[in-house]
Design a protein around this motif. Structure first.
Motif, PDB file in Angstrom:
ATOM      1  N   GLU A  68       0.839  -1.214   0.000  1.00  0.00           N
ATOM      2  CA  GLU A  68       0.000   0.000   0.000  1.00  0.00           C
ATOM      3  C   GLU A  68       0.863   1.249   0.000  1.00  0.00           C
ATOM      4  O   GLU A  68       0.537   2.247  -0.655  1.00  0.00           O
ATOM      5  CB  GLU A  68      -0.939  -0.013   1.214  1.00  0.00           C
ATOM      6  CG  GLU A  68      -1.867  -1.215   1.279  1.00  0.00           C
ATOM      7  CD  GLU A  68      -2.667  -1.387   0.004  1.00  0.00           C
ATOM      8  OE1 GLU A  68      -3.194  -0.401  -0.526  1.00  0.00           O
ATOM      9  OE2 GLU A  68      -2.761  -2.544  -0.475  1.00  0.00           O
ATOM     10  N   ARG A  69       1.956   1.209   0.739  1.00  0.00           N
ATOM     11  CA  ARG A  69       2.879   2.358   0.751  1.00  0.00           C
ATOM     12  C   ARG A  69       3.408   2.622  -0.659  1.00  0.00           C
ATOM     13  O   ARG A  69       3.503   3.774  -1.100  1.00  0.00           O
ATOM     14  CB  ARG A  69       4.053   2.089   1.697  1.00  0.00           C
ATOM     15  CG  ARG A  69       3.693   1.930   3.167  1.00  0.00           C
ATOM     16  CD  ARG A  69       4.962   1.652   3.959  1.00  0.00           C
ATOM     17  NE  ARG A  69       4.743   1.271   5.337  1.00  0.00           N
ATOM     18  CZ  ARG A  69       4.687   2.123   6.356  1.00  0.00           C
ATOM     19  NH1 ARG A  69       4.799   3.422   6.138  1.00  0.00           N
ATOM     20  NH2 ARG A  69       4.526   1.684   7.588  1.00  0.00           N
ATOM     21  N   ALA A  70       3.771   1.539  -1.348  1.00  0.00           N
ATOM     22  CA  ALA A  70       4.309   1.690  -2.703  1.00  0.00           C
ATOM     23  C   ALA A  70       3.256   2.247  -3.646  1.00  0.00           C
ATOM     24  O   ALA A  70       3.534   3.173  -4.434  1.00  0.00           O
ATOM     25  CB  ALA A  70       4.822   0.347  -3.201  1.00  0.00           C
ATOM     26  N   LYS A  71       2.043   1.702  -3.578  1.00  0.00           N
ATOM     27  CA  LYS A  71       0.972   2.181  -4.457  1.00  0.00           C
ATOM     28  C   LYS A  71       0.682   3.651  -4.207  1.00  0.00           C
ATOM     29  O   LYS A  71       0.459   4.424  -5.152  1.00  0.00           O
ATOM     30  CB  LYS A  71      -0.284   1.338  -4.241  1.00  0.00           C
ATOM     31  CG  LYS A  71      -0.164  -0.082  -4.776  1.00  0.00           C
ATOM     32  CD  LYS A  71      -1.347  -0.940  -4.354  1.00  0.00           C
ATOM     33  CE  LYS A  71      -1.153  -2.387  -4.782  1.00  0.00           C
ATOM     34  NZ  LYS A  71      -2.184  -3.286  -4.212  1.00  0.00           N
ATOM     35  N   ALA A  72       0.690   4.062  -2.937  1.00  0.00           N
ATOM     36  CA  ALA A  72       0.436   5.466  -2.597  1.00  0.00           C
ATOM     37  C   ALA A  72       1.507   6.380  -3.177  1.00  0.00           C
ATOM     38  O   ALA A  72       1.250   7.558  -3.449  1.00  0.00           O
ATOM     39  CB  ALA A  72       0.359   5.631  -1.079  1.00  0.00           C
ATOM     40  N   ALA A  73       2.705   5.836  -3.365  1.00  0.00           N
ATOM     41  CA  ALA A  73       3.816   6.625  -3.920  1.00  0.00           C
ATOM     42  C   ALA A  73       3.915   6.485  -5.436  1.00  0.00           C
ATOM     43  O   ALA A  73       4.844   7.018  -6.045  1.00  0.00           O
ATOM     44  CB  ALA A  73       5.126   6.195  -3.266  1.00  0.00           C
ATOM     45  N   GLY A  74       2.960   5.754  -6.043  1.00  0.00           N
ATOM     46  CA  GLY A  74       2.994   5.592  -7.493  1.00  0.00           C
ATOM     47  C   GLY A  74       4.063   4.648  -7.988  1.00  0.00           C
ATOM     48  O   GLY A  74       4.512   4.749  -9.139  1.00  0.00           O
ATOM     49  N   ILE A  75       4.463   3.698  -7.145  1.00  0.00           N
ATOM     50  CA  ILE A  75       5.516   2.747  -7.496  1.00  0.00           C
ATOM     51  C   ILE A  75       4.873   1.420  -7.900  1.00  0.00           C
ATOM     52  O   ILE A  75       3.927   0.953  -7.257  1.00  0.00           O
ATOM     53  CB  ILE A  75       6.472   2.532  -6.300  1.00  0.00           C
ATOM     54  CG1 ILE A  75       7.189   3.855  -5.954  1.00  0.00           C
ATOM     55  CG2 ILE A  75       7.493   1.444  -6.599  1.00  0.00           C
ATOM     56  CD1 ILE A  75       7.934   3.819  -4.638  1.00  0.00           C
ATOM     57  N   ALA A  76       5.397   0.802  -8.937  1.00  0.00           N
ATOM     58  CA  ALA A  76       4.876  -0.488  -9.400  1.00  0.00           C
ATOM     59  C   ALA A  76       5.029  -1.541  -8.305  1.00  0.00           C
ATOM     60  O   ALA A  76       6.019  -1.556  -7.573  1.00  0.00           O
ATOM     61  CB  ALA A  76       5.627  -0.931 -10.655  1.00  0.00           C
ATOM     62  N   THR A  77       4.041  -2.424  -8.189  1.00  0.00           N
ATOM     63  CA  THR A  77       4.088  -3.482  -7.185  1.00  0.00           C
ATOM     64  C   THR A  77       3.855  -4.841  -7.848  1.00  0.00           C
ATOM     65  O   THR A  77       3.180  -4.942  -8.877  1.00  0.00           O
ATOM     66  CB  THR A  77       3.025  -3.288  -6.087  1.00  0.00           C
ATOM     67  OG1 THR A  77       1.717  -3.311  -6.694  1.00  0.00           O
ATOM     68  CG2 THR A  77       3.212  -1.966  -5.358  1.00  0.00           C
ATOM     69  N   ARG A  78       4.424  -5.853  -7.203  1.00  0.00           N
ATOM     70  CA  ARG A  78       4.188  -7.229  -7.617  1.00  0.00           C
ATOM     71  C   ARG A  78       4.023  -8.074  -6.356  1.00  0.00           C
ATOM     72  O   ARG A  78       4.724  -7.857  -5.368  1.00  0.00           O
ATOM     73  CB  ARG A  78       5.359  -7.788  -8.438  1.00  0.00           C
ATOM     74  CG  ARG A  78       5.601  -7.084  -9.759  1.00  0.00           C
ATOM     75  CD  ARG A  78       4.530  -7.410 -10.792  1.00  0.00           C
ATOM     76  NE  ARG A  78       4.850  -6.827 -12.087  1.00  0.00           N
ATOM     77  CZ  ARG A  78       4.520  -5.594 -12.452  1.00  0.00           C
ATOM     78  NH1 ARG A  78       3.879  -4.801 -11.600  1.00  0.00           N
ATOM     79  NH2 ARG A  78       4.830  -5.144 -13.646  1.00  0.00           N
ATOM     80  N   LEU A  79       3.118  -9.042  -6.446  1.00  0.00           N
ATOM     81  CA  LEU A  79       2.938 -10.003  -5.360  1.00  0.00           C
ATOM     82  C   LEU A  79       3.339 -11.376  -5.874  1.00  0.00           C
ATOM     83  O   LEU A  79       2.843 -11.823  -6.909  1.00  0.00           O
ATOM     84  CB  LEU A  79       1.484 -10.024  -4.877  1.00  0.00           C
ATOM     85  CG  LEU A  79       1.131 -11.130  -3.880  1.00  0.00           C
ATOM     86  CD1 LEU A  79       1.914 -10.964  -2.586  1.00  0.00           C
ATOM     87  CD2 LEU A  79      -0.369 -11.141  -3.605  1.00  0.00           C
ATOM     88  N   LEU A  80       4.259 -12.012  -5.160  1.00  0.00           N
ATOM     89  CA  LEU A  80       4.724 -13.346  -5.516  1.00  0.00           C
ATOM     90  C   LEU A  80       4.633 -14.189  -4.249  1.00  0.00           C
ATOM     91  O   LEU A  80       5.511 -14.118  -3.393  1.00  0.00           O
ATOM     92  CB  LEU A  80       6.176 -13.262  -6.019  1.00  0.00           C
ATOM     93  CG  LEU A  80       6.611 -14.159  -7.162  1.00  0.00           C
ATOM     94  CD1 LEU A  80       5.774 -13.899  -8.405  1.00  0.00           C
ATOM     95  CD2 LEU A  80       8.075 -13.941  -7.480  1.00  0.00           C
ATOM     96  N   ASP A  81       3.551 -14.935  -4.112  1.00  0.00           N
ATOM     97  CA  ASP A  81       3.296 -15.701  -2.891  1.00  0.00           C
ATOM     98  C   ASP A  81       4.164 -16.960  -2.895  1.00  0.00           C
ATOM     99  O   ASP A  81       3.994 -17.853  -3.743  1.00  0.00           O
ATOM    100  CB  ASP A  81       1.811 -16.083  -2.818  1.00  0.00           C
ATOM    101  CG  ASP A  81       1.446 -16.758  -1.501  1.00  0.00           C
ATOM    102  OD1 ASP A  81       2.373 -17.180  -0.760  1.00  0.00           O
ATOM    103  OD2 ASP A  81       0.250 -16.861  -1.207  1.00  0.00           O
TER     104      ASP A  81
END
Length: 216
Positions: free
Chosen positions: A48-61
């Motif tokens: 969420e912090r990354a998204k709020a800063a406009g940074i691309a995110t990836r989830l790899l479970d």
């Protein structure tokens, strides 16, 4: 004008060190640029912090993969898609395979909540208190195949108070983490910090075995 140094940050949790890095990279003269944040847990608040800063995110479970090697291979593929010059572990609670570490040799940093080589692994604040230490702190180091054992870059020292609990000590150590991790990333992004054959090098000089001492 120095070219940007693309950074990928790996997280598993709340991402407080990630936030410190995001805040520092927004400074106008900071050449480090966080291009992606990758988490191995869907509930990692750092996403969420990354998204709020406009940074691309990836989830790899990691639980979706058949073993460490398969997960790390997929992680390498995800990271390399962003073409980073530096990979930063910020509370990434996975033991990395030797192949992963070798792939990013010399461009993989970690922060650990103790004055390494003391208290590798977990529960560092509790262990420092149980040992009766007068000083505790945190360390930024290059990652090698030895767990929490790579060449030290910078350490911050925190005095242990008589009435400290693991939580109160952790809080003060965290404050120092948020200062020295952005500092180490900046040094790398500016071309000042490198991993040489003799260990960590800053401005062409080998750093002492305890890393660069940091004092507030």
């Amino acid at each position: 004008m120095m070219a940007d140094c693309n950074v990928v940050v790996l997280i598993s949790g709340s991402g407080s060190n990630l936030q410190a890095l995001i805040d520092s990279t927004r400074a106008g003269d900071q050449p480090a640029r966080i291009c992606a944040v990758i988490a191995n847990r869907a509930d990692a608040y750092g996403l969420e912090r990354a998204k709020a800063a406009g940074i691309a995110t990836r989830l790899l479970d990691h639980k979706a993969f058949d073993g460490r090697e398969a997960f790390d291979a997929a992680l390498i593929e995800a990271i390399d898609g962003f073409d980073p010059q530096l990979v930063v572990l910020a509370g990434f609670m996975r033991i990395l395979t030797p192949g992963f570490v070798r792939h990013y040799a010399g461009r993989l940093l970690n922060i650990h909540p103790s004055l390494l080589p003391k208290y590798k692994g977990l529960h560092t604040h509790q262990r420092a208190l149980e040992a009766g230490d007068s000083e505790h702190g945190c360390s930024v180091h290059f990652v090698t195949e030895e767990l929490d054992g790579g060449p030290l870059v910078v350490q911050a020292v925190v005095p242990v108070q008589p009435d400290d609990s693991p939580d109160s000590l952790a809080q003060r150590v965290h404050e120092q983490e948020h200062l020295i991790y952005p500092l180490a990333v900046r040094w790398f992004a500016e071309g000042r910090l490198r991993l040489g054959e003799q260990g960590a090098m800053l401005d062409g000089q080998k750093l002492p075995s305890s890393g660069h001492p940091f004092r507030t």
